[in-house]
Design a protein around this motif. Structure first.
Motif, PDB file in Angstrom:
ATOM      1  N   ALA A  34       0.822  -1.215   0.000  1.00  0.00           N
ATOM      2  CA  ALA A  34       0.000   0.000   0.000  1.00  0.00           C
ATOM      3  C   ALA A  34       0.854   1.262   0.000  1.00  0.00           C
ATOM      4  CB  ALA A  34      -0.930  -0.011   1.214  1.00  0.00           C
ATOM      5  N   VAL A 113      -4.950  -0.742   3.232  1.00  0.00           N
ATOM      6  CA  VAL A 113      -5.831  -1.637   2.487  1.00  0.00           C
ATOM      7  C   VAL A 113      -5.085  -2.062   1.227  1.00  0.00           C
ATOM      8  CG1 VAL A 113      -8.002  -1.732   1.173  1.00  0.00           C
ATOM      9  CG2 VAL A 113      -7.948  -0.595   3.408  1.00  0.00           C
ATOM     10  N   ARG A 117      -8.185  -3.220  -3.460  1.00  0.00           N
ATOM     11  CA  ARG A 117      -9.449  -3.087  -2.732  1.00  0.00           C
ATOM     12  C   ARG A 117      -9.653  -1.678  -2.168  1.00  0.00           C
ATOM     13  NH1 ARG A 117     -12.026  -8.234  -2.233  1.00  0.00           N
ATOM     14  NH2 ARG A 117     -13.609  -6.945  -1.281  1.00  0.00           N
ATOM     15  N   GLY A 119     -10.540   2.382  -1.955  1.00  0.00           N
ATOM     16  CA  GLY A 119     -11.544   3.279  -2.487  1.00  0.00           C
ATOM     17  C   GLY A 119     -12.951   2.713  -2.463  1.00  0.00           C
ATOM     18  N   ALA A 120     -13.157   1.660  -1.725  1.00  0.00           N
ATOM     19  CA  ALA A 120     -14.486   1.025  -1.687  1.00  0.00           C
ATOM     20  C   ALA A 120     -15.056   0.989  -0.272  1.00  0.00           C
ATOM     21  CB  ALA A 120     -14.411  -0.377  -2.262  1.00  0.00           C
ATOM     22  N   ARG A 124     -12.263   3.006   5.649  1.00  0.00           N
ATOM     23  CA  ARG A 124     -13.141   3.759   6.553  1.00  0.00           C
ATOM     24  C   ARG A 124     -13.770   2.849   7.600  1.00  0.00           C
ATOM     25  NH1 ARG A 124     -16.073   8.633   5.888  1.00  0.00           N
ATOM     26  NH2 ARG A 124     -17.965   8.706   7.134  1.00  0.00           N
ATOM     27  N   ARG A 149      -5.823   9.585  -0.761  1.00  0.00           N
ATOM     28  CA  ARG A 149      -7.057   8.957  -0.280  1.00  0.00           C
ATOM     29  C   ARG A 149      -7.076   8.946   1.252  1.00  0.00           C
ATOM     30  NH1 ARG A 149      -8.162   4.466  -3.965  1.00  0.00           N
ATOM     31  NH2 ARG A 149      -9.789   5.767  -4.843  1.00  0.00           N
ATOM     32  N   LEU A 153      -9.981  10.516   3.552  1.00  0.00           N
ATOM     33  CA  LEU A 153     -10.651   9.712   4.579  1.00  0.00           C
ATOM     34  C   LEU A 153     -10.601  10.421   5.932  1.00  0.00           C
ATOM     35  CD1 LEU A 153     -11.975   7.109   5.595  1.00  0.00           C
ATOM     36  CD2 LEU A 153      -9.692   6.120   5.805  1.00  0.00           C
ATOM     37  N   TYR A 154      -9.423  10.870   6.325  1.00  0.00           N
ATOM     38  CA  TYR A 154      -9.289  11.489   7.653  1.00  0.00           C
ATOM     39  C   TYR A 154     -10.114  12.780   7.740  1.00  0.00           C
ATOM     40  CZ  TYR A 154      -5.383   8.218   7.980  1.00  0.00           C
ATOM     41  OH  TYR A 154      -4.620   7.078   7.978  1.00  0.00           O
ATOM     42  N   SER A 156     -12.793  13.465   6.057  1.00  0.00           N
ATOM     43  CA  SER A 156     -14.234  13.146   6.062  1.00  0.00           C
ATOM     44  C   SER A 156     -14.684  12.697   7.449  1.00  0.00           C
ATOM     45  CB  SER A 156     -14.556  12.074   5.015  1.00  0.00           C
ATOM     46  OG  SER A 156     -14.168  10.787   5.464  1.00  0.00           O
ATOM     47  N   ASP A 189     -22.903  10.312   6.544  1.00  0.00           N
ATOM     48  CA  ASP A 189     -23.581   9.233   5.838  1.00  0.00           C
ATOM     49  C   ASP A 189     -23.873   8.043   6.731  1.00  0.00           C
ATOM     50  OD1 ASP A 189     -20.675   7.736   4.184  1.00  0.00           O
ATOM     51  OD2 ASP A 189     -21.030   8.440   6.212  1.00  0.00           O
TER      52      ASP A 189
HETATM   53  C1  LIG Z   1      -5.755   5.177   3.227  1.00  0.00           C
HETATM   54  C2  LIG Z   1      -6.469   3.843   3.058  1.00  0.00           C
HETATM   55  C3  LIG Z   1      -6.220   2.974   4.270  1.00  0.00           C
HETATM   56  C4  LIG Z   1      -7.976   4.130   2.985  1.00  0.00           C
HETATM   57  O1  LIG Z   1      -8.650   2.913   2.762  1.00  0.00           O
HETATM   58  P1  LIG Z   1      -9.667   2.781   1.511  1.00  0.00           P
HETATM   59  O2  LIG Z   1     -10.423   1.534   1.690  1.00  0.00           O
HETATM   60  O3  LIG Z   1      -8.920   2.977   0.252  1.00  0.00           O
HETATM   61  O4  LIG Z   1     -10.555   4.060   1.751  1.00  0.00           O
HETATM   62  P2  LIG Z   1     -12.130   4.211   1.806  1.00  0.00           P
HETATM   63  O5  LIG Z   1     -12.666   3.774   0.511  1.00  0.00           O
HETATM   64  O6  LIG Z   1     -12.709   3.611   3.014  1.00  0.00           O
HETATM   65  O7  LIG Z   1     -12.267   5.766   2.070  1.00  0.00           O
HETATM   66  C5  LIG Z   1     -11.526   6.670   1.381  1.00  0.00           C
HETATM   67  C6  LIG Z   1     -12.356   7.090   0.222  1.00  0.00           C
HETATM   68  O8  LIG Z   1     -13.713   7.257   0.585  1.00  0.00           O
HETATM   69  C7  LIG Z   1     -14.093   8.658   0.543  1.00  0.00           C
HETATM   70  N1  LIG Z   1     -14.948   8.898   1.690  1.00  0.00           N
HETATM   71  C8  LIG Z   1     -14.847   8.359   2.884  1.00  0.00           C
HETATM   72  N2  LIG Z   1     -15.846   8.784   3.649  1.00  0.00           N
HETATM   73  C9  LIG Z   1     -16.593   9.597   2.906  1.00  0.00           C
HETATM   74  C10 LIG Z   1     -17.763  10.368   3.148  1.00  0.00           C
HETATM   75  N3  LIG Z   1     -18.408  10.375   4.302  1.00  0.00           N
HETATM   76  N4  LIG Z   1     -18.239  11.101   2.163  1.00  0.00           N
HETATM   77  C11 LIG Z   1     -17.630  11.121   0.989  1.00  0.00           C
HETATM   78  N5  LIG Z   1     -16.540  10.412   0.709  1.00  0.00           N
HETATM   79  C12 LIG Z   1     -16.016   9.669   1.670  1.00  0.00           C
HETATM   80  C13 LIG Z   1     -12.801   9.349   0.567  1.00  0.00           C
HETATM   81  O9  LIG Z   1     -12.866  10.628   0.052  1.00  0.00           O
HETATM   82  C14 LIG Z   1     -11.991   8.406  -0.319  1.00  0.00           C
HETATM   83  O10 LIG Z   1     -12.488   8.382  -1.626  1.00  0.00           O
HETATM   84  P3  LIG Z   1     -11.646   8.735  -2.904  1.00  0.00           P
HETATM   85  O11 LIG Z   1     -10.230   8.535  -2.672  1.00  0.00           O
HETATM   86  O12 LIG Z   1     -12.188   7.740  -3.848  1.00  0.00           O
HETATM   87  O13 LIG Z   1     -12.023  10.149  -3.124  1.00  0.00           O
HETATM   88  C15 LIG Z   1      -6.031   3.104   1.774  1.00  0.00           C
HETATM   89  O14 LIG Z   1      -6.402   3.865   0.642  1.00  0.00           O
HETATM   90  C16 LIG Z   1      -4.547   2.823   1.740  1.00  0.00           C
HETATM   91  O15 LIG Z   1      -4.108   1.788   2.216  1.00  0.00           O
HETATM   92  N6  LIG Z   1      -3.758   3.748   1.147  1.00  0.00           N
HETATM   93  C17 LIG Z   1      -2.328   3.559   1.002  1.00  0.00           C
HETATM   94  C18 LIG Z   1      -1.628   3.498   2.323  1.00  0.00           C
HETATM   95  C19 LIG Z   1      -1.900   4.700   3.187  1.00  0.00           C
HETATM   96  O16 LIG Z   1      -1.844   5.834   2.733  1.00  0.00           O
HETATM   97  N7  LIG Z   1      -2.188   4.438   4.469  1.00  0.00           N
HETATM   98  C20 LIG Z   1      -2.426   5.472   5.416  1.00  0.00           C
HETATM   99  C21 LIG Z   1      -1.126   5.998   5.894  1.00  0.00           C
HETATM  100  S1  LIG Z   1      -1.363   7.277   7.117  1.00  0.00           S
END
Ligand SMILES: CC(C)(COP(=O)(O)OP(=O)(O)OC[C@H]1O[C@@H](n2cnc3c(N)ncnc32)[C@H](O)[C@@H]1OP(=O)(O)O)[C@@H](O)C(=O)NCCC(=O)NCCS
Length: 190
Positions: A34, A113, A117, A119-120, A124, A149, A153-154, A156, A189
């Motif tokens: 990741a 993640v 997988r 962005g789904a 969150r 992303r 997430l943080y 949001s 949401d």
């Molecule tokens: C960061 C990480 C853990 C997030 O997990 P994820 O399953 O990809 O993220 P999620 O789908 O649950 O949530 C993030 C997405 O949902 C969106 N989202 C979450 N809550 C939301 C809400 N209430 N309303 C609108 N959008 C929302 C975010 O904007 C993001 O979407 P986008 O990137 O498509 O715009 C993952 O992307 C990852 O492993 N990234 C690489 C490693 C990393 O950066 N880890 C964190 C280090 S601090």
């Protein structure tokens, strides 16, 4: 501990320290994938993570797919003086911020993640499950600066800036230190 939460073909479960340690290499493989790090970091990181599992306030959550394949995970523990991250962050933030946020907070150490997988909604769900019922007054983390992303997430979930563009020793990337009071406000949401 609360039960299992489902998201399509995945289930999100809490892990105790022993369950986490049993699958720590798999978890750290996801961390490397990741974060775009070489697989050579896995063993070293697994050693650190195993030690973290013994820390006070340790909490871990896993997202498991069919056949129990690990899709993502997160973990944290109580942030305390003497820990490397705690002491670095204490120097990075204003004294008032340190007093209000740092002591007794939950350090979110890792949240990842599998890229296929992402962005789904799994990240969150892992994070909100990890923070649910946490006895800590706040959660703290550091994340590389950028339009990522993770940032989306943080934000949001209501995370606020505690420090920006901080340089940790041994890493040339600037990081932000973010925090949120617990329990989290109900997301829009929910
Ligand atoms: C960061 C990480 C853990 C997030 O997990 P994820 O399953 O990809 O993220 P999620 O789908 O649950 O949530 C993030 C997405 O949902 C969106 N989202 C979450 N809550 C939301 C809400 N209430 N309303 C609108 N959008 C929302 C975010 O904007 C993001 O979407 P986008 O990137 O498509 O715009 C993952 O992307 C990852 O492993 N990234 C690489 C490693 C990393 O950066 N880890 C964190 C280090 S601090």
């Amino acid at each position: 501990m609360t039960g299992t939460t489902y998201l399509r073909d995945a289930r999100v479960v809490r892990w105790g320290p022993a369950e986490f340690v049993a699958r720590v290499r798999e978890a750290m493989s996801i961390y490397a994938e990741a974060m775009g790090y070489p697989s050579t970091v896995v063993d070293n990181r697994a050693g650190y993570a195993t030690a973290h599992a013994g820390r006070r306030g340790f909490r871990a959550v896993a997202a498991l797919g069919p056949d129990d394949v690990l899709l993502g995970f997160g973990y944290g523990y109580s942030s305390e003086p003497g820990q490397w991250w705690h002491d670095q962050v204490a120097k990075a933030v204003d004294l008032g911020v340190a007093e209000q946020w740092l002591c007794g907070g939950l350090e979110l150490c890792e949240l990842h993640v599998r890229p296929a997988r992402q962005g789904a909604g799994l990240g969150r769900l892992v994070l909100t499950t990890l923070l649910e019922d946490a006895p800590h007054p706040a959660v703290l983390l550091s994340t590389p600066e950028g339009d990522t992303r993770a940032w989306r997430l943080y934000r949001s979930l209501g995370f606020l800036d505690l420090a920006r563009n901080h340089l940790f020793p041994g890493d040339s990337r600037p990081f932000a230190v973010l925090g949120a009071r617990l329990p989290l406000e109900q997301p829009d949401d929910a």
